[in-house]
Design a protein around this motif. Structure first.
Motif, PDB file in Angstrom:
ATOM      1  N   ALA A 106       0.829  -1.212   0.000  1.00 45.88           N
ATOM      2  CA  ALA A 106       0.000   0.000   0.000  1.00 45.88           C
ATOM      3  C   ALA A 106       0.860   1.259   0.000  1.00 45.88           C
ATOM      4  CB  ALA A 106      -0.917  -0.008   1.217  1.00 45.88           C
ATOM      5  N   ARG A 107       1.958   1.221   0.725  1.00 44.44           N
ATOM      6  CA  ARG A 107       2.849   2.406   0.770  1.00 44.44           C
ATOM      7  C   ARG A 107       3.568   2.609  -0.559  1.00 44.44           C
ATOM      8  NH1 ARG A 107       2.852   0.944   6.254  1.00 44.44           N
ATOM      9  NH2 ARG A 107       4.262  -0.814   5.915  1.00 44.44           N
ATOM     10  N   ARG A 112       1.417   7.086  -5.782  1.00 43.86           N
ATOM     11  CA  ARG A 112       1.174   7.073  -7.229  1.00 43.86           C
ATOM     12  C   ARG A 112      -0.292   6.835  -7.567  1.00 43.86           C
ATOM     13  NH1 ARG A 112       5.555   5.411  -4.948  1.00 43.86           N
ATOM     14  NH2 ARG A 112       7.508   6.191  -5.845  1.00 43.86           N
ATOM     15  N   LEU A 113      -1.125   6.824  -6.531  1.00 42.69           N
ATOM     16  CA  LEU A 113      -2.545   6.547  -6.735  1.00 42.69           C
ATOM     17  C   LEU A 113      -3.226   7.738  -7.404  1.00 42.69           C
ATOM     18  CD1 LEU A 113      -4.590   4.296  -6.127  1.00 42.69           C
ATOM     19  CD2 LEU A 113      -5.065   5.426  -3.949  1.00 42.69           C
ATOM     20  N   ARG A 114      -3.974   7.465  -8.462  1.00 48.55           N
ATOM     21  CA  ARG A 114      -4.647   8.523  -9.202  1.00 48.55           C
ATOM     22  C   ARG A 114      -6.153   8.464  -8.938  1.00 48.55           C
ATOM     23  NH1 ARG A 114      -3.367   7.720 -15.310  1.00 48.55           N
ATOM     24  NH2 ARG A 114      -4.061   5.610 -14.750  1.00 48.55           N
ATOM     25  N   PRO A 115      -6.845   9.575  -9.082  1.00 46.68           N
ATOM     26  CA  PRO A 115      -8.307   9.563  -8.940  1.00 46.68           C
ATOM     27  C   PRO A 115      -8.942   8.557  -9.909  1.00 46.68           C
ATOM     28  CG  PRO A 115      -7.507  11.813  -8.949  1.00 46.68           C
ATOM     29  CD  PRO A 115      -6.327  10.950  -9.312  1.00 46.68           C
ATOM     30  N   ARG A 116     -10.020   7.940  -9.435  1.00 49.06           N
ATOM     31  CA  ARG A 116     -10.826   6.980 -10.190  1.00 49.06           C
ATOM     32  C   ARG A 116     -10.132   5.636 -10.381  1.00 49.06           C
ATOM     33  NH1 ARG A 116     -11.616  11.810 -12.449  1.00 49.06           N
ATOM     34  NH2 ARG A 116     -10.122  11.454 -14.118  1.00 49.06           N
ATOM     35  N   THR A 117      -8.982   5.430  -9.715  1.00 49.02           N
ATOM     36  CA  THR A 117      -8.351   4.115  -9.745  1.00 49.02           C
ATOM     37  C   THR A 117      -9.142   3.153  -8.851  1.00 49.02           C
ATOM     38  OG1 THR A 117      -6.155   5.080 -10.086  1.00 49.02           O
ATOM     39  CG2 THR A 117      -6.222   2.831  -9.230  1.00 49.02           C
ATOM     40  N   THR A 118      -9.191   1.888  -9.226  1.00 46.10           N
ATOM     41  CA  THR A 118      -9.825   0.860  -8.407  1.00 46.10           C
ATOM     42  C   THR A 118      -8.733   0.033  -7.723  1.00 46.10           C
ATOM     43  OG1 THR A 118     -11.734   0.706  -9.888  1.00 46.10           O
ATOM     44  CG2 THR A 118     -11.361  -1.152  -8.405  1.00 46.10           C
ATOM     45  N   VAL A 119      -8.774  -0.013  -6.400  1.00 52.13           N
ATOM     46  CA  VAL A 119      -7.805  -0.782  -5.622  1.00 52.13           C
ATOM     47  C   VAL A 119      -8.542  -1.946  -4.965  1.00 52.13           C
ATOM     48  CG1 VAL A 119      -6.107  -0.762  -3.755  1.00 52.13           C
ATOM     49  CG2 VAL A 119      -6.450   1.292  -5.174  1.00 52.13           C
ATOM     50  N   ILE A 120      -8.029  -3.150  -5.162  1.00 54.29           N
ATOM     51  CA  ILE A 120      -8.667  -4.359  -4.629  1.00 54.29           C
ATOM     52  C   ILE A 120      -7.632  -5.158  -3.837  1.00 54.29           C
ATOM     53  CG2 ILE A 120      -9.961  -6.455  -5.197  1.00 54.29           C
ATOM     54  CD1 ILE A 120     -10.519  -5.098  -7.966  1.00 54.29           C
ATOM     55  N   CYS A 129      -9.854  -5.530   7.870  1.00 56.96           N
ATOM     56  CA  CYS A 129      -8.509  -5.099   7.464  1.00 56.96           C
ATOM     57  C   CYS A 129      -8.554  -4.094   6.314  1.00 56.96           C
ATOM     58  CB  CYS A 129      -7.676  -6.311   7.069  1.00 56.96           C
ATOM     59  SG  CYS A 129      -5.980  -5.918   6.597  1.00 56.96           S
ATOM     60  N   THR A 130      -9.414  -4.325   5.333  1.00 57.13           N
ATOM     61  CA  THR A 130      -9.474  -3.420   4.179  1.00 57.13           C
ATOM     62  C   THR A 130      -9.833  -2.011   4.618  1.00 57.13           C
ATOM     63  OG1 THR A 130     -10.170  -5.261   2.776  1.00 57.13           O
ATOM     64  CG2 THR A 130     -10.528  -3.039   1.926  1.00 57.13           C
ATOM     65  N   GLU A 131     -10.837  -1.897   5.451  1.00 61.46           N
ATOM     66  CA  GLU A 131     -11.319  -0.580   5.865  1.00 61.46           C
ATOM     67  C   GLU A 131     -10.462   0.039   6.960  1.00 61.46           C
ATOM     68  OE1 GLU A 131     -15.450   1.595   7.400  1.00 61.46           O
ATOM     69  OE2 GLU A 131     -15.433  -0.540   6.888  1.00 61.46           O
ATOM     70  N   ASP A 132     -10.037  -0.763   7.941  1.00 61.28           N
ATOM     71  CA  ASP A 132      -9.363  -0.215   9.120  1.00 61.28           C
ATOM     72  C   ASP A 132      -7.852  -0.108   8.971  1.00 61.28           C
ATOM     73  OD1 ASP A 132     -11.882  -0.184  10.265  1.00 61.28           O
ATOM     74  OD2 ASP A 132     -11.620  -2.108  11.271  1.00 61.28           O
ATOM     75  N   PHE A 133      -7.263  -0.922   8.087  1.00 60.03           N
ATOM     76  CA  PHE A 133      -5.805  -0.900   7.916  1.00 60.03           C
ATOM     77  C   PHE A 133      -5.398  -0.373   6.546  1.00 60.03           C
ATOM     78  CE2 PHE A 133      -1.893  -3.036   6.456  1.00 60.03           C
ATOM     79  CZ  PHE A 133      -0.987  -2.485   7.359  1.00 60.03           C
ATOM     80  N   LEU A 134      -5.905  -1.007   5.482  1.00 60.59           N
ATOM     81  CA  LEU A 134      -5.478  -0.629   4.135  1.00 60.59           C
ATOM     82  C   LEU A 134      -5.949   0.766   3.766  1.00 60.59           C
ATOM     83  CD1 LEU A 134      -4.143  -1.342   1.448  1.00 60.59           C
ATOM     84  CD2 LEU A 134      -6.276  -2.466   0.757  1.00 60.59           C
ATOM     85  N   ARG A 135      -7.186   1.089   4.058  1.00 59.35           N
ATOM     86  CA  ARG A 135      -7.738   2.395   3.678  1.00 59.35           C
ATOM     87  C   ARG A 135      -6.924   3.554   4.244  1.00 59.35           C
ATOM     88  NH1 ARG A 135     -13.896   4.538   5.076  1.00 59.35           N
ATOM     89  NH2 ARG A 135     -13.648   6.649   4.201  1.00 59.35           N
ATOM     90  N   PRO A 136      -6.612   3.619   5.556  1.00 59.95           N
ATOM     91  CA  PRO A 136      -5.828   4.746   6.075  1.00 59.95           C
ATOM     92  C   PRO A 136      -4.453   4.878   5.428  1.00 59.95           C
ATOM     93  CG  PRO A 136      -6.859   3.541   7.873  1.00 59.95           C
ATOM     94  CD  PRO A 136      -7.046   2.719   6.645  1.00 59.95           C
ATOM     95  N   VAL A 137      -3.802   3.745   5.132  1.00 59.26           N
ATOM     96  CA  VAL A 137      -2.475   3.806   4.504  1.00 59.26           C
ATOM     97  C   VAL A 137      -2.575   4.429   3.117  1.00 59.26           C
ATOM     98  CG1 VAL A 137      -0.506   2.466   3.676  1.00 59.26           C
ATOM     99  CG2 VAL A 137      -1.629   1.829   5.812  1.00 59.26           C
ATOM    100  N   LEU A 138      -3.569   4.016   2.355  1.00 61.95           N
ATOM    101  CA  LEU A 138      -3.734   4.562   1.010  1.00 61.95           C
ATOM    102  C   LEU A 138      -4.124   6.032   1.042  1.00 61.95           C
ATOM    103  CD1 LEU A 138      -5.638   1.601  -0.705  1.00 61.95           C
ATOM    104  CD2 LEU A 138      -3.252   2.254  -1.054  1.00 61.95           C
ATOM    105  N   GLU A 139      -5.030   6.398   1.952  1.00 60.17           N
ATOM    106  CA  GLU A 139      -5.491   7.789   2.019  1.00 60.17           C
ATOM    107  C   GLU A 139      -4.395   8.729   2.487  1.00 60.17           C
ATOM    108  OE1 GLU A 139     -10.304   7.249   2.732  1.00 60.17           O
ATOM    109  OE2 GLU A 139      -9.008   7.646   4.461  1.00 60.17           O
ATOM    110  N   SER A 140      -3.647   8.314   3.504  1.00 64.03           N
ATOM    111  CA  SER A 140      -2.596   9.205   4.027  1.00 64.03           C
ATOM    112  C   SER A 140      -1.458   9.366   3.029  1.00 64.03           C
ATOM    113  CB  SER A 140      -2.061   8.666   5.358  1.00 64.03           C
ATOM    114  OG  SER A 140      -1.421   7.410   5.176  1.00 64.03           O
ATOM    115  N   GLY A 141      -1.178   8.331   2.248  1.00 60.32           N
ATOM    116  CA  GLY A 141      -0.079   8.402   1.285  1.00 60.32           C
ATOM    117  C   GLY A 141      -0.443   9.052  -0.026  1.00 60.32           C
ATOM    118  N   SER A 142      -1.750   9.163  -0.298  1.00 57.34           N
ATOM    119  CA  SER A 142      -2.177   9.710  -1.591  1.00 57.34           C
ATOM    120  C   SER A 142      -2.874  11.057  -1.483  1.00 57.34           C
ATOM    121  CB  SER A 142      -3.132   8.731  -2.270  1.00 57.34           C
ATOM    122  OG  SER A 142      -4.348   8.614  -1.531  1.00 57.34           O
TER     123      SER A 142
END
Length: 423
Positions: A106-107, A112-120, A129-142
């Motif tokens: 995720a880091r 490099r995450l762009r708007p309208r990208t789909t992350v699975i 895990c997806t909501e509580d762990f992965l989501r914050p990492v992606l949001e804070s880094g992007s």
């Protein structure tokens, strides 16, 4: 060059997805932080320490000819419209999945995450895990918001290495998004790769599907293992019992015992969430008991070995023992979680002289010691005081082995009735 798909993690989960997507005509790149893995794949070879059974070298070369590229460059991730994280997860000391590799993936993706990208996410994880762990990492880094700026979803992997009947495209794909729009974005992607998609209510429901599927298998194998011990004690042929029971057209699914349970899909107990205040606060007692039963099987197999040797006037100390099949599953060489290593270690502690044979494993080490590989199977079986079938590869002629072996212990019930001692 832009890509429709970036598969992050080129192991036993990521490679089958990359193969299916490439075959479907989707421009695909594969990202892995291990330079050795990327170099081997780029040369059309399978990594020597990588997954076995999910692909062949010929299939890798076909992927390359169809446009697949493997890379270690994080910048490549910013060119994909869909990113699927297939990072490995294993149980940590607290029996919860180690999500460290997911965090690393995720880091690498987030900046490099762009708007309208789909992350699975496809890795095996605990619910939430997806909501509580992965989501914050992606949001804070992007600096982007999941569900608003980019789509986020979870889809449990159902890859079955070595299965010739069910491939990636033919196995129904369960999908749960953070929002309904996230679900539909993921459905749109998987609809290009899979014959059927199944919508879950959300990410937590989709994550819990994996928990249920894995624990279902684990608990039922434990029941079969416990029945094996019981039936041996009372002189009943369990394999005949299972053969008869599976003729029932409803209410029964056959599971068979074995020397232990291996593989990448480890049992997950939602109680692992209790420590952070989000779990149910009590364990899945059935899973705990199943873990206890299944973890006893390597010791039980060792005891059966020593008993058989004693009954034929031999001691385990100094006995020549040949182990057949050291992978966790038939017809592949993947040794993840295989009970063979613990059985071998216990026999070595008893003073047995070990050798092994496995057509898919060229070298094998136990307790940092190399175990000699038998080149001539029938000659080795004839020379061994005891031959133990731990994995039934298709290449093994058990009728012939039963004739050649001095003693044959079949832990898979694969030999003809009366030809060997069965678990």
């Amino acid at each position: 060059m832009p890509a429709d798909l970036a598969v992050i993690g080129l192991g036993h989960l990521g490679l089958p997805l990359a193969q299916a997507a490439t075959a479907a005509g989707i421009p695909t790149i594969g990202y892995d932080p291990d330079p050795h893995t990327v170099a081997e794949l780029s040369a059309g070879r399978l990594p020597s320490e990588g997954p076995d059974g999910c692909l062949t070298a010929a299939e890798v070369r076909r992927m390359l000819s169809q446009g697949f590229r493997a890379t270690t460059e994080d910048a490549e991730l910013g060119r994909a419209r869909t990113a699927v994280i297939c990072a490995p997860t294993r149980l940590g000391a607290d029996r919860s999945p180690d999500v460290g590799a997911i965090g690393d993936a995720a880091r690498a993706l987030a900046p490099r995450l762009r708007p309208r990208t789909t992350v699975i996410l496809e890795s095996a994880v605990h619910p939430g895990c997806t909501e509580d762990f992965l989501r914050p990492v992606l949001e804070s880094g992007s600096g982007l918001r999941a569900g608003r700026d980019f789509h986020l979803a979870y889809s449990p992997s159902r890859v079955d290495p070595g299965n010739r009947r069910h491939g990636y495209a033919t196995i129904p794909k369960v999908i749960g998004g953070l929002t309904p729009a996230c679900t539909e974005a993921a459905v749109a992607f998987y609809g290009r790769v899979c014959d059927r998609v199944v919508r879950a209510r959300g990410t937590r429901e989709a994550e819990t599907v994996k928990v249920l599927e894995t624990n279902y298998r684990y608990v039922n194998i434990a029941l079969a293992n416990e029945m094996a011990v019981l039936c041996h004690g009372i002189g009943v042929d369990l394999w005949d019992v299972v053969r008869c029971a599976e003729t029932k057209p409803f209410g029964f699914q056959a599971f068979r015992p074995g020397p232990g349970v291996g593989g990448h899909s480890v049992p997950v107990d939602p109680n692992c969430l209790a420590g952070n205040g989000t779990g149910p606060g009590h364990p899945l007692r059935m899973v705990e008991l199943a873990r206890e039963i299944n973890s006893r099987m390597p010791r039980y197999v060792t005891e059966r070995c020593t008993t058989l040797l004693n009954e034929h006037g031999k001691s385990a100390r100094g006995a020549r023992v040949l182990l057949l099949g050291v992978s966790y599953k038939a017809d592949i060489g993947d040794q993840e979680g295989s009970p063979a290593r613990e059985i071998a270690s216990r026999l070595m502690e008893l003073g047995a002289q070990l050798s092994y044979h496995d057509p898919y494993v060229a070298q094998w080490r136990v307790s940092d010691l190399p175990v000699p590989r038998a080149e001539g199977l029938y000659e080795a079986a004839a020379a061994a005081d005891l031959t133990v079938l731990l994995q039934h590869h298709r290449t093994y002629d058990l009728q012939g082995l039963a004739v050649k072996a001095q003693l044959l212990l079949d832990t898979r019930g694969a030999s003809p009735a009366g030809a060997a001692y069965r678990l």
